[in-house]
Write an enzyme that holds these catalytic residues in place. Sequence first.
Site, mmCIF file in Angstrom:
data_model
loop_
_atom_site.group_PDB
_atom_site.id
_atom_site.type_symbol
_atom_site.label_atom_id
_atom_site.label_comp_id
_atom_site.label_asym_id
_atom_site.label_seq_id
_atom_site.Cartn_x
_atom_site.Cartn_y
_atom_site.Cartn_z
ATOM 1 N N ARG A 55 0.862 -1.181 0.000
ATOM 2 C CA ARG A 55 0.000 0.000 0.000
ATOM 3 C C ARG A 55 0.895 1.227 0.000
ATOM 4 O O ARG A 55 2.111 1.133 0.096
ATOM 5 C CB ARG A 55 -1.026 -0.007 1.142
ATOM 6 C CG ARG A 55 -0.704 -0.725 2.393
ATOM 7 C CD ARG A 55 0.209 -0.042 3.385
ATOM 8 N NE ARG A 55 0.027 1.365 3.497
ATOM 9 C CZ ARG A 55 1.023 2.207 3.721
ATOM 10 N NH1 ARG A 55 2.285 1.774 3.845
ATOM 11 N NH2 ARG A 55 0.818 3.490 3.817
ATOM 12 N N GLY A 56 0.237 2.400 -0.111
ATOM 13 C CA GLY A 56 1.009 3.634 -0.272
ATOM 14 C C GLY A 56 1.163 3.884 -1.770
ATOM 15 O O GLY A 56 1.522 2.974 -2.531
ATOM 16 N N ALA A 57 0.891 5.124 -2.179
ATOM 17 C CA ALA A 57 0.738 5.397 -3.609
ATOM 18 C C ALA A 57 1.945 4.969 -4.469
ATOM 19 O O ALA A 57 1.784 4.201 -5.429
ATOM 20 C CB ALA A 57 0.406 6.873 -3.799
ATOM 21 N N GLN A 185 -1.774 2.348 10.115
ATOM 22 C CA GLN A 185 -0.514 2.383 9.348
ATOM 23 C C GLN A 185 0.566 3.182 10.072
ATOM 24 O O GLN A 185 1.755 2.925 9.888
ATOM 25 C CB GLN A 185 -0.749 3.006 7.966
ATOM 26 C CG GLN A 185 -1.549 2.157 6.999
ATOM 27 C CD GLN A 185 -3.012 2.534 7.023
ATOM 28 O OE1 GLN A 185 -3.552 2.893 8.062
ATOM 29 N NE2 GLN A 185 -3.675 2.439 5.886
ATOM 30 N N ASP A 226 -1.922 10.636 -1.956
ATOM 31 C CA ASP A 226 -2.264 9.648 -2.991
ATOM 32 C C ASP A 226 -2.555 10.286 -4.336
ATOM 33 O O ASP A 226 -2.453 9.638 -5.370
ATOM 34 C CB ASP A 226 -3.478 8.829 -2.541
ATOM 35 C CG ASP A 226 -3.035 7.797 -1.535
ATOM 36 O OD1 ASP A 226 -2.807 8.170 -0.374
ATOM 37 O OD2 ASP A 226 -2.867 6.629 -1.925
ATOM 38 N N ASN A 236 -5.345 12.343 0.871
ATOM 39 C CA ASN A 236 -4.435 11.492 1.658
ATOM 40 C C ASN A 236 -5.251 10.745 2.702
ATOM 41 O O ASN A 236 -6.461 10.950 2.827
ATOM 42 C CB ASN A 236 -3.321 12.331 2.302
ATOM 43 C CG ASN A 236 -2.198 11.461 2.836
ATOM 44 O OD1 ASN A 236 -1.712 10.569 2.122
ATOM 45 N ND2 ASN A 236 -1.776 11.663 4.064
ATOM 46 N N LYS A 237 -4.581 9.911 3.447
ATOM 47 C CA LYS A 237 -5.227 9.046 4.435
ATOM 48 C C LYS A 237 -6.240 9.797 5.290
ATOM 49 O O LYS A 237 -5.967 10.925 5.719
ATOM 50 C CB LYS A 237 -4.138 8.414 5.303
ATOM 51 C CG LYS A 237 -4.608 7.471 6.385
ATOM 52 C CD LYS A 237 -5.526 6.373 5.891
ATOM 53 C CE LYS A 237 -4.976 5.595 4.729
ATOM 54 N NZ LYS A 237 -5.999 4.778 4.030
HETATM 55 O O1 MRU Z 1 -4.535 3.247 2.339
HETATM 56 P P1 MRU Z 1 -3.049 3.406 2.232
HETATM 57 O O2 MRU Z 1 -2.309 2.842 3.388
HETATM 58 O O3 MRU Z 1 -2.538 2.939 0.899
HETATM 59 O O4 MRU Z 1 -2.845 4.977 2.284
HETATM 60 C C1 MRU Z 1 -1.557 5.487 2.189
HETATM 61 C C2 MRU Z 1 -1.507 6.951 2.356
HETATM 62 O O5 MRU Z 1 -2.497 7.632 2.539
HETATM 63 C C3 MRU Z 1 -0.164 7.569 2.184
HETATM 64 O O6 MRU Z 1 -0.025 8.701 2.999
HETATM 65 C C4 MRU Z 1 -0.047 7.985 0.712
HETATM 66 O O7 MRU Z 1 -0.221 6.892 -0.125
HETATM 67 C C5 MRU Z 1 1.242 8.576 0.432
HETATM 68 S S1 MRU Z 1 2.454 7.311 0.484
HETATM 69 C C6 MRU Z 1 3.870 7.972 0.181
#
Ligand code: MRU
Length: 331
Positions: A55-57, A185, A226, A236-237
Amino acid sequence: MKVKTKDGVKEMRAVWMEGDDVVMIDQRDLPNRLNFFTAKNHIDIHRSIKDMMIRGAPSIGVTAAYGMAQAAVKGADMEEAAETIRSARPTAYDLFYAVDHMLTNMGDDPIKAAEKYADSVAAKCRAIGEHGAKLISDGTRILTHCNAGALATLDHGTALAPIRAAHGSGRDIFVFVDETRPRLQGMRLTAWELNNEDIPHAIIADNAAGHYMQRGEVDLVIVGTDRIAANGDIANKIGTYEKAVVANANDIPFYVAAPVTTFDPNTPSGEDIPIEERDPLEVLDIHGVRIYPKGSPARNPAFDVTPNSLITGFITEKGVFSPKELSRMFD
Ligand code: MRU
């Protein structure tokens, strides 16, 4: 990233290829177990992203690029593979960017093209660290939300890259880590990364961030994103928007760290960013333990939108830009 194991400290990325397998750290099991998942085909790639093993963009983007390379070398129908991978999650722009990038640039050596994409992501994150570290002095106390570390970005991180760079150059810093309900996370992943590199930090309940900001104990907020819309709004999250509002109310600079590939010129504003709704059980259960009254429903948006007016600047591989200067990212 450095990972402390029983056999000593190892250098590791979040995802990589072994032959035509795609291997990744299974982030669902951290910090308790360092397990790996091996994707054998694009259906596995879809599942690994949807179920948040990865996960994470930017990490989602690299996994998609590897998945496309794997599909090509295994002779899959590429349009079908692309659609399957694209449909894994809706919000992170890097997923769509990486699939399109591979369809255009795969050439006759798809694995080499995917490795090139992955290396470019890692290099961008390292550069984000160098630019962002200039905002951090000796004694700076930084708050971050979710995990925008190496796990989320293949290596180095986006929000965590400046933190790693500042700590690496000997600055005495401290990181407030929001736990980040519902999937934790921050507590599970960001704290694990900071622990592995002995960076001073404390996990705080999401609800405590405002308290520390109001008391003057936070100097700087850095988060990942994201998707950056054309007008500089970001997704973002879930919970990021609240942190931005409270940072603003307390005159604390609020920075968003991301590679330029997270910028989506075709999405005019934050209102147009698709927000993923995940399984309500992620809110209702905590690590498999049911703690809600039977019959109570829940809602579970995975992301929220922070308007550009609350963002002090974007830390990118090309430097730091205010929301008004965003178009300069492409010069
Ligand atoms: O749902 P996730 O864990 O994929 O969400 C991740 C985030 O919101 C991160 O902050 C975002 O992807 C940036 S990662 C460098």
